[in-house]
Design a protein around this motif. Structure first.
Motif, PDB file in Angstrom:
ATOM      1  N   THR A 120      51.589  59.021  13.892  1.00 41.85           N
ATOM      2  CA  THR A 120      50.977  57.918  14.644  1.00 41.85           C
ATOM      3  C   THR A 120      49.562  57.649  14.147  1.00 41.85           C
ATOM      4  OG1 THR A 120      52.303  58.427  16.600  1.00 41.85           O
ATOM      5  CG2 THR A 120      50.301  57.147  16.961  1.00 41.85           C
ATOM      6  N   ASN A 121      48.870  58.694  13.694  1.00 47.90           N
ATOM      7  CA  ASN A 121      47.480  58.554  13.276  1.00 47.90           C
ATOM      8  C   ASN A 121      47.327  58.101  11.829  1.00 47.90           C
ATOM      9  OD1 ASN A 121      47.710  61.115  15.223  1.00 47.90           O
ATOM     10  ND2 ASN A 121      45.833  60.022  15.666  1.00 47.90           N
ATOM     11  N   ILE A 122      48.427  58.074  11.080  1.00 53.09           N
ATOM     12  CA  ILE A 122      48.321  57.765   9.655  1.00 53.09           C
ATOM     13  C   ILE A 122      48.311  56.253   9.465  1.00 53.09           C
ATOM     14  CG2 ILE A 122      49.379  58.043   7.387  1.00 53.09           C
ATOM     15  CD1 ILE A 122      50.683  60.606   8.446  1.00 53.09           C
ATOM     16  N   SER A 123      47.139  55.705   9.291  1.00 52.37           N
ATOM     17  CA  SER A 123      46.984  54.275   9.051  1.00 52.37           C
ATOM     18  C   SER A 123      45.545  54.030   8.632  1.00 52.37           C
ATOM     19  CB  SER A 123      47.315  53.452  10.306  1.00 52.37           C
ATOM     20  OG  SER A 123      46.420  53.762  11.351  1.00 52.37           O
ATOM     21  N   ALA A 124      45.299  52.857   8.100  1.00 54.88           N
ATOM     22  CA  ALA A 124      43.934  52.502   7.712  1.00 54.88           C
ATOM     23  C   ALA A 124      43.769  50.995   7.832  1.00 54.88           C
ATOM     24  CB  ALA A 124      43.645  52.956   6.287  1.00 54.88           C
ATOM     25  N   ARG A 125      42.685  50.596   8.443  1.00 57.96           N
ATOM     26  CA  ARG A 125      42.370  49.174   8.564  1.00 57.96           C
ATOM     27  C   ARG A 125      41.935  48.656   7.195  1.00 57.96           C
ATOM     28  NH1 ARG A 125      39.842  46.552  13.414  1.00 57.96           N
ATOM     29  NH2 ARG A 125      39.200  44.452  12.802  1.00 57.96           N
ATOM     30  N   PRO A 126      42.635  47.676   6.644  1.00 58.59           N
ATOM     31  CA  PRO A 126      42.251  47.183   5.315  1.00 58.59           C
ATOM     32  C   PRO A 126      40.948  46.387   5.374  1.00 58.59           C
ATOM     33  CG  PRO A 126      44.051  45.879   6.212  1.00 58.59           C
ATOM     34  CD  PRO A 126      43.842  47.021   7.161  1.00 58.59           C
ATOM     35  N   PRO A 127      40.177  46.404   4.302  1.00 55.51           N
ATOM     36  CA  PRO A 127      38.864  45.739   4.313  1.00 55.51           C
ATOM     37  C   PRO A 127      38.930  44.240   4.584  1.00 55.51           C
ATOM     38  CG  PRO A 127      39.069  47.211   2.415  1.00 55.51           C
ATOM     39  CD  PRO A 127      40.420  47.130   3.043  1.00 55.51           C
ATOM     40  N   HIS A 128      40.038  43.597   4.199  1.00 56.76           N
ATOM     41  CA  HIS A 128      40.107  42.139   4.334  1.00 56.76           C
ATOM     42  C   HIS A 128      40.521  41.697   5.739  1.00 56.76           C
ATOM     43  CE1 HIS A 128      44.352  43.155   3.761  1.00 56.76           C
ATOM     44  NE2 HIS A 128      44.665  41.965   4.237  1.00 56.76           N
ATOM     45  N   ALA A 129      40.896  42.636   6.602  1.00 54.20           N
ATOM     46  CA  ALA A 129      41.463  42.272   7.903  1.00 54.20           C
ATOM     47  C   ALA A 129      40.370  41.985   8.928  1.00 54.20           C
ATOM     48  CB  ALA A 129      42.368  43.381   8.410  1.00 54.20           C
ATOM     49  N   HIS A 130      40.530  40.883   9.648  1.00 56.38           N
ATOM     50  CA  HIS A 130      39.661  40.590  10.789  1.00 56.38           C
ATOM     51  C   HIS A 130      40.141  41.320  12.042  1.00 56.38           C
ATOM     52  CE1 HIS A 130      39.250  37.044   8.077  1.00 56.38           C
ATOM     53  NE2 HIS A 130      37.976  37.159   8.405  1.00 56.38           N
ATOM     54  N   GLU A 131      41.434  41.643  12.072  1.00 50.00           N
ATOM     55  CA  GLU A 131      42.034  42.348  13.200  1.00 50.00           C
ATOM     56  C   GLU A 131      42.990  43.412  12.663  1.00 50.00           C
ATOM     57  OE1 GLU A 131      42.444  38.185  15.776  1.00 50.00           O
ATOM     58  OE2 GLU A 131      44.195  39.472  15.473  1.00 50.00           O
ATOM     59  N   PHE A 132      43.160  44.464  13.451  1.00 46.85           N
ATOM     60  CA  PHE A 132      44.094  45.520  13.056  1.00 46.85           C
ATOM     61  C   PHE A 132      44.787  46.043  14.304  1.00 46.85           C
ATOM     62  CE2 PHE A 132      44.767  50.151  11.919  1.00 46.85           C
ATOM     63  CZ  PHE A 132      45.872  49.911  11.117  1.00 46.85           C
ATOM     64  N   ILE A 133      46.118  45.950  14.321  1.00 45.86           N
ATOM     65  CA  ILE A 133      46.880  46.442  15.467  1.00 45.86           C
ATOM     66  C   ILE A 133      47.988  47.375  14.997  1.00 45.86           C
ATOM     67  CG2 ILE A 133      46.431  44.317  16.763  1.00 45.86           C
ATOM     68  CD1 ILE A 133      49.581  43.812  16.377  1.00 45.86           C
ATOM     69  N   VAL A 134      48.489  48.162  15.930  1.00 47.40           N
ATOM     70  CA  VAL A 134      49.650  49.020  15.698  1.00 47.40           C
ATOM     71  C   VAL A 134      50.817  48.448  16.495  1.00 47.40           C
ATOM     72  CG1 VAL A 134      50.617  51.324  16.051  1.00 47.40           C
ATOM     73  CG2 VAL A 134      48.248  51.067  15.259  1.00 47.40           C
ATOM     74  N   TRP A 135      51.994  48.461  15.885  1.00 46.39           N
ATOM     75  CA  TRP A 135      53.215  47.961  16.531  1.00 46.39           C
ATOM     76  C   TRP A 135      54.193  49.124  16.631  1.00 46.39           C
ATOM     77  CZ3 TRP A 135      55.819  42.756  14.713  1.00 46.39           C
ATOM     78  CH2 TRP A 135      56.908  42.466  15.554  1.00 46.39           C
ATOM     79  N   SER A 136      54.512  49.520  17.853  1.00 47.36           N
ATOM     80  CA  SER A 136      55.450  50.620  18.084  1.00 47.36           C
ATOM     81  C   SER A 136      56.865  50.079  18.213  1.00 47.36           C
ATOM     82  CB  SER A 136      55.072  51.380  19.359  1.00 47.36           C
ATOM     83  OG  SER A 136      56.105  52.272  19.743  1.00 47.36           O
ATOM     84  N   VAL A 137      57.726  50.527  17.301  1.00 46.75           N
ATOM     85  CA  VAL A 137      59.155  50.195  17.342  1.00 46.75           C
ATOM     86  C   VAL A 137      59.899  51.515  17.534  1.00 46.75           C
ATOM     87  CG1 VAL A 137      61.106  49.241  16.057  1.00 46.75           C
ATOM     88  CG2 VAL A 137      58.848  48.178  15.861  1.00 46.75           C
ATOM     89  N   CYS A 138      60.344  51.773  18.756  1.00 45.08           N
ATOM     90  CA  CYS A 138      60.966  53.058  19.102  1.00 45.08           C
ATOM     91  C   CYS A 138      62.469  52.858  19.269  1.00 45.08           C
ATOM     92  CB  CYS A 138      60.358  53.615  20.389  1.00 45.08           C
ATOM     93  SG  CYS A 138      61.068  55.199  20.894  1.00 45.08           S
ATOM     94  N   GLN A 139      63.235  53.323  18.281  1.00 49.91           N
ATOM     95  CA  GLN A 139      64.678  53.102  18.285  1.00 49.91           C
ATOM     96  C   GLN A 139      65.453  54.202  18.995  1.00 49.91           C
ATOM     97  OE1 GLN A 139      62.914  54.065  15.737  1.00 49.91           O
ATOM     98  NE2 GLN A 139      63.917  55.843  14.838  1.00 49.91           N
ATOM     99  N   ASN A 140      64.755  55.206  19.522  1.00 43.82           N
ATOM    100  CA  ASN A 140      65.412  56.335  20.184  1.00 43.82           C
ATOM    101  C   ASN A 140      65.757  55.963  21.625  1.00 43.82           C
ATOM    102  OD1 ASN A 140      66.230  58.728  21.325  1.00 43.82           O
ATOM    103  ND2 ASN A 140      64.402  59.887  20.753  1.00 43.82           N
ATOM    104  N   LYS A 141      67.042  55.783  21.896  1.00 41.65           N
ATOM    105  CA  LYS A 141      67.473  55.360  23.233  1.00 41.65           C
ATOM    106  C   LYS A 141      67.179  56.411  24.299  1.00 41.65           C
ATOM    107  CE  LYS A 141      71.198  52.419  21.467  1.00 41.65           C
ATOM    108  NZ  LYS A 141      72.668  52.179  21.421  1.00 41.65           N
ATOM    109  N   GLY A 142      67.057  57.656  23.899  1.00 39.22           N
ATOM    110  CA  GLY A 142      66.792  58.719  24.859  1.00 39.22           C
ATOM    111  C   GLY A 142      65.321  59.009  25.064  1.00 39.22           C
TER     112      GLY A 142
END
Length: 287
Positions: A120-142
């Motif tokens: 979850t922590n592995i990410s980096a805001r790119p220098p060109h971005a005005h905004e940076f968000i995380v999108w959680s896609v959780c495919q585990n039905k349980g």
């Protein structure tokens, strides 16, 4: 205070049903075997264990399936004029998508899973971005969405943002299971929100979390205010495109303080002016 980190919740009986059915599989699978093996021969053969592993691999959604879902969503937003354009960032980057908003600004998106793992922590805001968000896609039905979202926000994001000074503007929790039997959505069942049909998907409005505008610091900026929805263009576009209500937006506060020599943070989530989840002051411990 009841835990409503996210409006949906895991079926409280699901765990016991899984345990019960798992026990049936372990003790009764030999009755299904078409190979003419005795009970002892069947369980000694490795067929049972191998079949379980094969099924696990087949039902685990790949990154490819997640990207197909995101492609449908972003194409729909572009076709309906909520964004200008979007591209995949490529494997060499530590973000997954760059979206050109209607005002020309760039929003970077990092795609994650259920938010309960270390990646979850592995990410980096790119220098060109005005905004940076995380999108959680959780495919585990349980999975337990309330546990996982809180784990992601409090245990992982708050510590990362404060101690590593990472700038993350918000989080969207939203995938193809939302609104299905596996993950019933109160926005549809209780509040009558409309479903948006995109290709094979029937989607309720996304769950959106707005993070602090600036990085918390115990001495200089202990309790920065969260973004407004208008301040994070990609989340504003998602909210409008898919019929979200501003009353359902989640505002996340990370308060930083010193407790002796320890840096601690308190995480609070409020929705429509009501606190739905709040932590105790929790030390940030990083190796």
């Amino acid at each position: 205070m009841s835990d409503e980190t996210i409006p949906c919740q895991r079926d409280p009986q699901l765990g016991s049903k899984i345990d019960e059915f798992a026990e049936i599989l372990k003790t009764q699978s030999h009755k299904l075997n078409p190979f003419g093996l005795s009970e002892v021969e069947f369980y000694d053969s490795g067929i049972f264990e191998g079949s379980i592993q094969r099924v696990r691999g087949q039902i685990s959604a790949s990154m490819g399936e997640k990207k197909i879902f995101v492609k449908h969503v972003l194409n729909y937003m572009q076709d309906n004029k909520y964004i200008q354009d979007w591209i995949e960032a490529g494997g060499s980057n530590r973000h997954d998508y760059s979206v050109t908003l209607n005002n020309g600004k760039i929003a970077a998106i990092e795609l994650k899973g259920c938010l309960d793992g270390n990646n979850t922590n592995i990410s980096a805001r790119p220098p060109h971005a005005h905004e940076f968000i995380v999108w959680s896609v959780c495919q585990n039905k349980g999975a337990d969405p309330r546990h996982n979202v809180w784990s992601g926000i409090h245990t992982r994001f708050s510590a990362d943002i404060i101690s590593e000074q990472k700038r993350v503007d918000g989080l969207v929790v939203w995938d193809w299971l939302c609104g299905t039997t596996a993950r019933k959505c109160p926005k549809i069942e209780q509040y009558g929100r409309e479903i948006t049909e995109i290709g094979p998907y029937k989607l309720p409005p996304p769950c959106i979390y707005l993070f602090p505008e600036t990085i918390p610091s115990p001495r200089n900026n202990p309790n920065p205010r969260p973004h407004t929805i208008e301040g994070v263009g990609i989340l504003d576009a998602m909210n409008k495109c898919f019929g979200g209500s501003n009353n359902e937006l989640n505002y996340v506060h990370f308060d930083a303080a010193m407790n002796g020599v320890e840096l601690v943070r308190t995480t609070t989530i409020d929705r429509n002016g009501v606190v739905v989840k709040k932590s105790k002051p929790t030390p940030i411990r990083r190796s």
